[in-house]
Write an enzyme that holds these catalytic residues in place. Sequence first.
Site, PDB file in Angstrom:
ATOM      1  N   ASP A  76       5.217   7.490   5.646  1.00  0.00           N
ATOM      2  CA  ASP A  76       4.726   8.378   6.708  1.00  0.00           C
ATOM      3  C   ASP A  76       4.281   7.545   7.914  1.00  0.00           C
ATOM      4  O   ASP A  76       3.204   6.946   7.907  1.00  0.00           O
ATOM      5  CB  ASP A  76       3.538   9.191   6.157  1.00  0.00           C
ATOM      6  CG  ASP A  76       2.909  10.083   7.203  1.00  0.00           C
ATOM      7  OD1 ASP A  76       3.475  10.211   8.309  1.00  0.00           O
ATOM      8  OD2 ASP A  76       1.831  10.641   6.911  1.00  0.00           O
ATOM      9  N   LYS A 124       3.948  -3.693   6.888  1.00  0.00           N
ATOM     10  CA  LYS A 124       3.992  -4.000   5.446  1.00  0.00           C
ATOM     11  C   LYS A 124       5.350  -3.588   4.873  1.00  0.00           C
ATOM     12  O   LYS A 124       5.944  -4.297   4.072  1.00  0.00           O
ATOM     13  CB  LYS A 124       2.880  -3.248   4.698  1.00  0.00           C
ATOM     14  CG  LYS A 124       1.499  -3.919   4.760  1.00  0.00           C
ATOM     15  CD  LYS A 124       0.510  -3.156   3.896  1.00  0.00           C
ATOM     16  CE  LYS A 124      -0.919  -3.649   4.041  1.00  0.00           C
ATOM     17  NZ  LYS A 124      -1.160  -4.989   3.509  1.00  0.00           N
ATOM     18  N   HIS A 149       0.848   8.077   9.207  1.00  0.00           N
ATOM     19  CA  HIS A 149      -0.306   7.875   8.318  1.00  0.00           C
ATOM     20  C   HIS A 149      -1.473   7.314   9.130  1.00  0.00           C
ATOM     21  O   HIS A 149      -1.277   6.446   9.985  1.00  0.00           O
ATOM     22  CB  HIS A 149       0.085   6.904   7.197  1.00  0.00           C
ATOM     23  CG  HIS A 149      -0.889   6.866   6.060  1.00  0.00           C
ATOM     24  ND1 HIS A 149      -2.094   6.204   6.143  1.00  0.00           N
ATOM     25  CD2 HIS A 149      -0.851   7.419   4.832  1.00  0.00           C
ATOM     26  CE1 HIS A 149      -2.749   6.345   4.998  1.00  0.00           C
ATOM     27  NE2 HIS A 149      -2.016   7.073   4.178  1.00  0.00           N
ATOM     28  N   SER A 209       0.825  -1.207   0.000  1.00  0.00           N
ATOM     29  CA  SER A 209       0.000   0.000   0.000  1.00  0.00           C
ATOM     30  C   SER A 209       0.856   1.252   0.000  1.00  0.00           C
ATOM     31  O   SER A 209       1.944   1.277   0.585  1.00  0.00           O
ATOM     32  CB  SER A 209      -0.858  -0.024   1.271  1.00  0.00           C
ATOM     33  OG  SER A 209      -1.600   1.159   1.379  1.00  0.00           O
TER      34      SER A 209
END
Length: 255
Positions: free
Chosen positions: A140, A157, A143, A135
């Site tokens: 960041d 991830k 996020h 993704s």
Amino acid sequence: MAIPPTPTVLVTGAGGRTGQIVYKKLKERPDQFVARGLVRTEESKGKIGRADDVYVGDIRDAGTIVPAIQGTDFLIILTSAVPKVKPGFDPTKGGRPEYYYEEGAYPEQVDWLGQKNQIDAAKAAGVKQIVLVGSMGGTDSNHFLNSVGNGNILVWKRKAEQYLADSGIPYTIIRAGHLLDKEGGIRELIVGKDDEILQTPTRTIAREDVAEVGIQALLFEESKYKAFDLASKSEDAGPPTKDFKALFASVTTKF
Ligand SMILES: NC(=O)c1ccc[n+]([C@@H]2O[C@H](COP(=O)([O-])OP(=O)(O)OC[C@H]3O[C@@H](n4cnc5c(N)ncnc54)[C@H](OP(=O)(O)O)[C@@H]3O)[C@@H](O)[C@H]2O)c1
């Protein structure tokens, strides 16, 4: 001249929303690929037709991946932790729902250890290329997706992406924008790096397009050892992308 054997492709998360599309597309191209799927449960297996080429296994349990990966040429990873809405949320009252992950199914276990298990199993089985769908947003740490269910999903991830990039296996990391259940093949695709696309208005992509890019990555050398962000323009804003070799060639980033 001997005809090379048709390569076998395993898609994991094959009962998921994008995984189902990949599995179906592979099955529709028997001249190019022998399809295999890995699903977590018998229930998920039911979603894609219960064929003998669909294996049931849990990516958190490395041994259960082995039967599916043995004899596989390519691996497309579409597994992901999935947050659940906390009970009591009433959408008619507005506001945002609260989310949680089930015990043992946090992103650390699924998106990190589960993906790592798959990469290790693929390496041991001699898989020639791994496509990992992730993704955008991973640059960041603040996020908002990281705060969902307190799971830090993009952090885990990203850790798995790094592990894959360091594995020595040819890889393609696709960091998708917001996924839409819309028709694919009718928009111009955009690749980017370092979440730059998130600063633009075109941050979405159809699951069908992500699935197609994942499969096309297996066909072109230009896709190997590359990581990129992926979104699409709105319909009619540009010519639909058909030349995937050129798309991969335009990617310059390894991570
Ligand atoms: N949603 C978005 O807008 C968005 C945006 C960018 C990127 N992405 C990423 O794109 C990818 C595809 O998303 P999607 O929405 O198509 O996926 P999805 O429908 O949420 O599917 C995820 C799949 O992972 C499987 N899974 C979870 N834990 C597992 C385990 N322990 N063992 C085996 N399988 C397991 C699930 O199986 P069960 O159903 O059986 O549990 C499910 O089939 C994901 O990595 C996602 O994070 C999503």
